[in-house]
Motif scaffolding. Sequence first.
Motif, PDB file in Angstrom:
ATOM      1  N   ILE A 145       0.858  -1.187   0.000  1.00 49.76           N
ATOM      2  CA  ILE A 145       0.000   0.000   0.000  1.00 49.76           C
ATOM      3  C   ILE A 145       0.893   1.235   0.000  1.00 49.76           C
ATOM      4  O   ILE A 145       1.874   1.304   0.759  1.00 49.76           O
ATOM      5  N   GLU A 146       0.559   2.216  -0.824  1.00 50.57           N
ATOM      6  CA  GLU A 146       1.275   3.488  -0.822  1.00 50.57           C
ATOM      7  C   GLU A 146       0.339   4.571  -0.305  1.00 50.57           C
ATOM      8  O   GLU A 146      -0.813   4.668  -0.729  1.00 50.57           O
ATOM      9  N   LEU A 147       0.853   5.370   0.625  1.00 55.57           N
ATOM     10  CA  LEU A 147       0.051   6.402   1.280  1.00 55.57           C
ATOM     11  C   LEU A 147       0.711   7.769   1.144  1.00 55.57           C
ATOM     12  O   LEU A 147       1.934   7.872   0.981  1.00 55.57           O
ATOM     13  N   TYR A 148      -0.112   8.787   1.274  1.00 55.98           N
ATOM     14  CA  TYR A 148       0.409  10.154   1.348  1.00 55.98           C
ATOM     15  C   TYR A 148       0.603  10.587   2.799  1.00 55.98           C
ATOM     16  O   TYR A 148       0.575  11.770   3.118  1.00 55.98           O
ATOM     17  N   GLU A 149       0.800   9.628   3.696  1.00 52.98           N
ATOM     18  CA  GLU A 149       1.031   9.965   5.090  1.00 52.98           C
ATOM     19  C   GLU A 149       2.002   8.967   5.706  1.00 52.98           C
ATOM     20  O   GLU A 149       2.068   7.804   5.312  1.00 52.98           O
ATOM     21  N   ASP A 150       2.733   9.450   6.680  1.00 49.52           N
ATOM     22  CA  ASP A 150       3.774   8.663   7.353  1.00 49.52           C
ATOM     23  C   ASP A 150       3.258   8.263   8.728  1.00 49.52           C
ATOM     24  O   ASP A 150       3.140   9.098   9.629  1.00 49.52           O
ATOM     25  N   ILE A 151       2.910   6.975   8.881  1.00 49.92           N
ATOM     26  CA  ILE A 151       2.411   6.493  10.166  1.00 49.92           C
ATOM     27  C   ILE A 151       3.188   5.248  10.559  1.00 49.92           C
ATOM     28  O   ILE A 151       3.883   4.641   9.747  1.00 49.92           O
ATOM     29  N   THR A 152       3.045   4.835  11.805  1.00 55.15           N
ATOM     30  CA  THR A 152       3.750   3.639  12.271  1.00 55.15           C
ATOM     31  C   THR A 152       3.033   2.395  11.756  1.00 55.15           C
ATOM     32  O   THR A 152       1.811   2.403  11.525  1.00 55.15           O
ATOM     33  N   PRO A 153       3.746   1.285  11.572  1.00 58.75           N
ATOM     34  CA  PRO A 153       3.097   0.041  11.157  1.00 58.75           C
ATOM     35  C   PRO A 153       1.997  -0.391  12.127  1.00 58.75           C
ATOM     36  O   PRO A 153       0.952  -0.916  11.699  1.00 58.75           O
ATOM     37  N   GLU A 154       2.236  -0.177  13.412  1.00 60.31           N
ATOM     38  CA  GLU A 154       1.242  -0.573  14.416  1.00 60.31           C
ATOM     39  C   GLU A 154      -0.061   0.218  14.246  1.00 60.31           C
ATOM     40  O   GLU A 154      -1.167  -0.330  14.371  1.00 60.31           O
ATOM     41  N   GLU A 155       0.068   1.509  13.941  1.00 63.14           N
ATOM     42  CA  GLU A 155      -1.116   2.341  13.740  1.00 63.14           C
ATOM     43  C   GLU A 155      -1.845   1.942  12.458  1.00 63.14           C
ATOM     44  O   GLU A 155      -3.077   1.938  12.412  1.00 63.14           O
ATOM     45  N   LEU A 156      -1.097   1.572  11.453  1.00 56.01           N
ATOM     46  CA  LEU A 156      -1.696   1.114  10.204  1.00 56.01           C
ATOM     47  C   LEU A 156      -2.532  -0.138  10.442  1.00 56.01           C
ATOM     48  O   LEU A 156      -3.670  -0.246   9.971  1.00 56.01           O
ATOM     49  N   VAL A 157      -1.984  -1.096  11.185  1.00 58.84           N
ATOM     50  CA  VAL A 157      -2.709  -2.330  11.494  1.00 58.84           C
ATOM     51  C   VAL A 157      -3.980  -2.017  12.284  1.00 58.84           C
ATOM     52  O   VAL A 157      -5.064  -2.531  11.971  1.00 58.84           O
ATOM     53  N   ARG A 158      -3.847  -1.169  13.281  1.00 60.89           N
ATOM     54  CA  ARG A 158      -4.989  -0.852  14.150  1.00 60.89           C
ATOM     55  C   ARG A 158      -6.124  -0.219  13.357  1.00 60.89           C
ATOM     56  O   ARG A 158      -7.286  -0.628  13.464  1.00 60.89           O
ATOM     57  N   ARG A 159      -5.791   0.744  12.530  1.00 62.73           N
ATOM     58  CA  ARG A 159      -6.839   1.492  11.813  1.00 62.73           C
ATOM     59  C   ARG A 159      -7.535   0.631  10.756  1.00 62.73           C
ATOM     60  O   ARG A 159      -8.755   0.702  10.596  1.00 62.73           O
ATOM     61  N   ILE A 160      -6.787  -0.190  10.060  1.00 62.67           N
ATOM     62  CA  ILE A 160      -7.427  -1.034   9.046  1.00 62.67           C
ATOM     63  C   ILE A 160      -8.301  -2.097   9.700  1.00 62.67           C
ATOM     64  O   ILE A 160      -9.415  -2.373   9.249  1.00 62.67           O
ATOM     65  N   ASN A 161      -7.823  -2.688  10.777  1.00 55.63           N
ATOM     66  CA  ASN A 161      -8.594  -3.762  11.425  1.00 55.63           C
ATOM     67  C   ASN A 161      -9.904  -3.272  12.025  1.00 55.63           C
ATOM     68  O   ASN A 161     -10.843  -4.059  12.211  1.00 55.63           O
TER      69      ASN A 161
END
Length: 864
Positions: free
Chosen positions: A705-721
């Motif tokens: 996934i390519e994003l226009y924002e820089d977030i932590t992997p943990e936050e990415l997992v949390r938000r998608i789930n």
Amino acid sequence: MSISEFESKIHSLLKNVTKPYRFVGAEQGSITKDPANVELFTCIVFPDMYEVAISNLGHRILYHILNANPKILCDRAYAPSADFLQLMQANNIPLYAVDTFKPLGEFDALAFSLSYELSYPTVLKMLELSDVPVKSKERGENSPIILAGGQGAYNPEPMADFIDVFVIGDGEDSIKEVFEKILELKKQGINRKGIITALSQIEGVYVPALYSSNYDFSKPIPLDDGAPAVVKKRNAVFCDETFPVDFPVPLSPCVHDRVVVEIRRGCGRMCRFCQSCFVNLPVRERDSADIVRLVDKSLKNTGYEEYSLLSLSSNDYNGIEPLIACLNSHHSKNGISVSLPSQRADKFNINLANLVQSVRKSTITIAIEAGSQRLRDAINKNLTEEQVISGVLDAYKAGWHSVKLYFILGLPTETFEDLDETAALLSRLKYQAKELKSELNLPKHLSLTATVSIFVPKAFTPFQWCAQNSPELIKEKITYLKEKTKFLKGVRLNFHSIFLSQIEAVFARGDRSLCKFMEKLWQNGSYLDAWNENFNRDVWIRSAEESGINLDDYSCREIDTNVELPWDFIDIGVSKDFLLKEYEDSKSNKQNPACDEKCVQCGVCSGAIKKTINKNIPEINPEQKEYNFTQENAKKEVFRYRIKLTKKGKLKFISHLDFLGIIYKAVKMADLRVAYSLGFNPTPKISLAVALPLFLEGEAELADIELYEDITPEELVRRINLVLHKDSRVLKAQKLDKSSDSIDKTVHWAEYEAFVPKKNNLIKNDLEGKINHVLSSESILVEKTNKKSLKKQIEIRKSIDSIVLEKDDDFYRVKFVLRAAQGDKDGLNTPSFRADEFMKLLLGNADYQAVRLRLLDENKKSLL
């Protein structure tokens, strides 16, 4: 058979069905309730394919309203495809609802949507599949109550023998009242007949069994004083509570795969051929602030990248340009585009065009209806040739080099001179577009596609008394128009079927005697006839002959204005005198004002619900007009991530691309600013590893996934789930370096596990021998068919790395590693080998369950 056993049997059958996701439910936004807490079980039934039904706004609205009552469970059912239908009948599987897998015959009530005449025989077939008697009079105390509504209910008589209760008009209030009454009476112990009789007292409800008909084009008459002599259609006002902002989102793209928000109900144009105009009056516009709120919530809850502003004539909405500008300021920067499903040439302009295409271009269709000014006046189109040409050329200047036009052939009073004018209009459009191309140096020539439908006289229109042109005359006119336009380069004409249009006319102005025709159609196998591959003309002709119905008598007759009509007992609010006056005015080509301009004294606003026009016009953000989605995104920094996630449960019934779509919707719902490709139609930059075959689950699928924002992997997992489909979970995420290989270059091998029942006689004796044979072979050839249907022998021995067989009490466990590389990226000249093809090599057609455990790199090490 318990529900779980029933569902399991269906799942096994679906392995032999095209597009199995249609029949399993489990969509994001679907509703499940504990049956123990429910007092009334109902199902809304759409007599068409899943991909048509699931996107229908009325279907979404009813599902939302009925399930808002905690005591009512509202499920959904759709017409099975031909291949699944055969399997259901061969295995004695009754038609069932997709949320609960409950057979339809076990519900308290079934509510059918009647949207199109060709779907009527499918209703009867679905009743048969549900083990429900097709005729109302043959149903017993334990049969569900059969209801129907929708556009087709405005002339209910052709279906009167089969439907217990018709609900006529807007459904938001009436459907709620009807089902609450059923619930109340059921709790009181009232029998089925008593409940149906009581429903007739609700405004907008028609119970055919309470009326007599002579089956001779007569108006139904109440059998006693208990049934109302006149059934008034229901009108509703727009209300946020009755509009769904969270609804079942299909697991695979459907016909209208987008958020739909109705901005305007009814049409004030008063075109004399248009039933939708008159039966949906008065005009009611939703407040702009409410529209913005509903669009915002719906997009947030569904993850769609497109929304449609629905109306019979969307650009007649008061303040349509400021509204779209306001919505664009909310959504265009996130890659979300808007579409307007219907355009008026006199209201279309470059400003509106630029707003609609701020993210990506949608198709544009401009309704002209008639080619000559005389005929446009006769049908009260209120549209000049100058407005037509201006609208088309404005679209061309705004970047639409392909424009669709809509005409109607065979309108009342039409002559061949009118067809000459149609051809001349197309010629003038092409000529002026050519001049415009030269003047503005436009990149492409204008291409025109004219869709030509055939006039169908409809109930509750000024043309309800008119005859449809005979099939022979229509054929002559089509030939004539083709000849007149054959030399126009870049102009294509598409004509609707003459025979289908005649059938539509037969039922649109039919009476109760058509019920015997409908019954014959069902008995002779008519089913899903709106789909070309299913339609059988011979069935319709034979059924008409067997039931004594002359199709020409119904479609081609001109009705005396002094006789009572089979639908005259329904009051739509518009007076019959007004319709008759409009009919007489059409004969002298008299054009009358539109309801949008002044009151036309049609009578509809004398009721409780009156014309409502939006007065809350948003202020236009000047910067929004300058926003260019592609140019702005080209300036943004992009951050890359890789996620590992599962694909289980009912997601095994969807394809690789469909699963990618689910991930994309989850990313949007999680408010993650996904990156887009740069170009004419931007697409989200999300890619999924090598495809997992249908009916296999995945324990560790990979996506970039390519994003226009820089977030932590943990936050990415949390938000998608938080928003991902319940049958999938993100297990892990990793931020990638910009130089990292893409996922398709990283995966080389995959590890699988299959479970084979020991009771399967096809494999119990020699599975181990087959595995040993594969492992000991130096060469294994399999036959594959390419996209051109050419067969080729492929060497796949090197594509099988290992196989391990283990035995449990009830099944064999087979673990294996197969080549999963996309292309020969490491010079091994080893093709990919799918797990389902491997299992067929071992087992033939024997049953098994399989899962992909891991995706591996070139050294056969787990990725992520």
